[in-house]
Design an enzyme around this catalytic site. Structure first.
Site, PDB file in Angstrom:
ATOM      1  CB  SER A 102      -1.058  -0.049   1.416  1.00 21.10           C
ATOM      2  OG  SER A 102      -1.388   1.569   1.856  1.00 21.10           O
ATOM      3  CE1 TYR A 110      -3.889  -2.127   5.755  1.00 25.66           C
ATOM      4  CE2 TYR A 110      -3.256  -0.770   5.376  1.00 25.66           C
ATOM      5  CZ  TYR A 110      -3.387  -1.331   4.784  1.00 25.66           C
ATOM      6  OH  TYR A 110      -3.285  -0.994   4.064  1.00 25.66           O
ATOM      7  CE  LYS A 147      -1.390  -4.514   3.059  1.00 22.76           C
ATOM      8  NZ  LYS A 147      -1.718  -6.014   2.979  1.00 22.76           N
TER       9      LYS A 147
END
Ligand code: UFG
Length: 335
Positions: free
Chosen positions: A124, A148, A152
């Protein structure tokens, strides 16, 4: 090619299944339906006219992962599965680290045990944190501002270490910008469980009178109209980026990170205004304080995707707004 798709019934996973089936690939897929619905499987098959093997499995279950790899000849993995809500990740960080990190390690161990060494990972633009300049290039400094995002970033590092440890690995880190839109058929769309956090699902909730208005988080950013600017990308374009990435990892080894964005930024008000115009519907909004953690603007330099993968986006913001609304209408009518 025989491709294992993790998180196959999610928003990006399902559109990518259709794109890969259309290209003649053979799919093996799994999902645990934690944020999706079993009906998506029928819709993927209906659109593509093709069948594929599916397992209801959780990536944190090593026995299930071993079963999938021992029952199939897999050439490459596209790894979509993972929790993805920024706000939620700050509330339940351990669940995010356990699911996203441990779950991926279970997949990687099964891959290693079965000699599968090609993986495309759903990363992302969040890994750029607060970018120092725009547009964002792949070699910019990386950082994360929430659990989050950290999953990643950690997974990018884990995958890079793995490919350094064995030169036969081929790892592609696809850094998505802001995926929106839906399949033209109206059979696939983003259908998050619970209250949505992202802008397009919220616009849809207002369009269907589930919410009275959009809360625009800040109009005092350093952007043209003061609202946050993002690189919205149509999910069908994004799906085709994976088809191109499959060709790339088939022919190369090592690790590459590639931005998948259009290279163009639109503000919150641009998206609301375009949605209103193409769908002839009013989307009321109110200006509210900034959302903590948001940045002014974020858009990609997408030249590496063009050079390495021969991929560019084709669909514009009007297609994104029209397709998202049409698909949401047809899915909501069926529910
Ligand atoms: N926004 C509003 N009101 C809302 C929701 C969003 O004004 O109700 C604004 C945000 O402030 C931001 C823009 O709309 O300026 C886009 O916000 P989203 O929540 O849709 O998306 P983000 O850019 O915050 O984050 C998304 C994904 C992340 C991913 C990131 C990568 O949700 O998972 O893009 O750039 F990491």
């Amino acid at each position: 090619m025989n491709i294992l798709i993790t998180g196959a019934t999610g928003f990006i996973g399902s559109h990518t299944c259709v794109a890969l089936l259309n290209e003649g690939h053979n799919l093996i897929a799994f999902d645990n339906f934690s944020n999706s619905d079993e009906k998506v499987l029928d819709h993927i098959k209906e659109i593509s006219g093709k069948d594929f093997l599916f397992y209801n499995a959780d990536m944190t279950d090593p026995v299930a992962m071993e079963k999938i790899f021992s029952e199939n000849k897999i050439d490459c993995v596209i790894h979509f599965a993972g929790f993805k809500a920024v706000g939620e990740s700050t509330q339940i960080p351990l669940a995010y680290y356990y699911n996203n990190i441990y779950g991926t390690i279970c997949i990687l161990k099964a891959m290693k045990a079965h000699g599968v060494k090609k993986i495309i990972f759903s990363s992302s633009a969040t890994v750029y944190g607060k970018p120092a300049a725009l547009p964002i290039k792949e070699d910019f400094a990386l950082s994360a501002t929430n659990p989050y995002g950290r999953t990643k970033l950690m997974l990018e590092e884990i995958l890079t270490d793995l490919s350094k440890s064995d030169p036969e690995w081929s790892v592609m880190l696809l850094r998505y910008f802001n995926p929106v839109g839906a399949h033209k058929s109206g059979l696939l769309c983003e259908n998050p469980k619970g209250i949505p956090n992202n802008l397009m699902p919220r616009i849809l909730d207002v369009a269907f009178n589930i919410m009275p208005e959009i809360t625009v988080f800040g109009n005092d950013y350093d952007t043209e109209d003061g609202t946050g600017v993002r690189d919205y990308i149509h999910v069908v374009d994004l799906a085709y980026g994976h088809v191109k990435a499959i060709d790339y990892v088939s022919a190369h080894t090592g690790t590459e990170a590639v931005n998948l964005g259009t290279g163009v930024g639109y503000s919150v008000l641009d998206l609301i205004n375009t949605f209103e115009k193409v769908n002839s519907i009013k989307i009321p909004y109110v200006i509210c304080p900034r959302r903590p953690g948001d940045i002014d603007a974020c858009f990609a330099d997408s030249s590496k995707a063009k050079e390495l993968l021969n991929w560019t986006s084709e669909l514009g913001i009007e297609d994104m707004c029209r397709d998202a609304y049409n698909a949401a209408k047809s899915i909501r009518q069926k529910e």
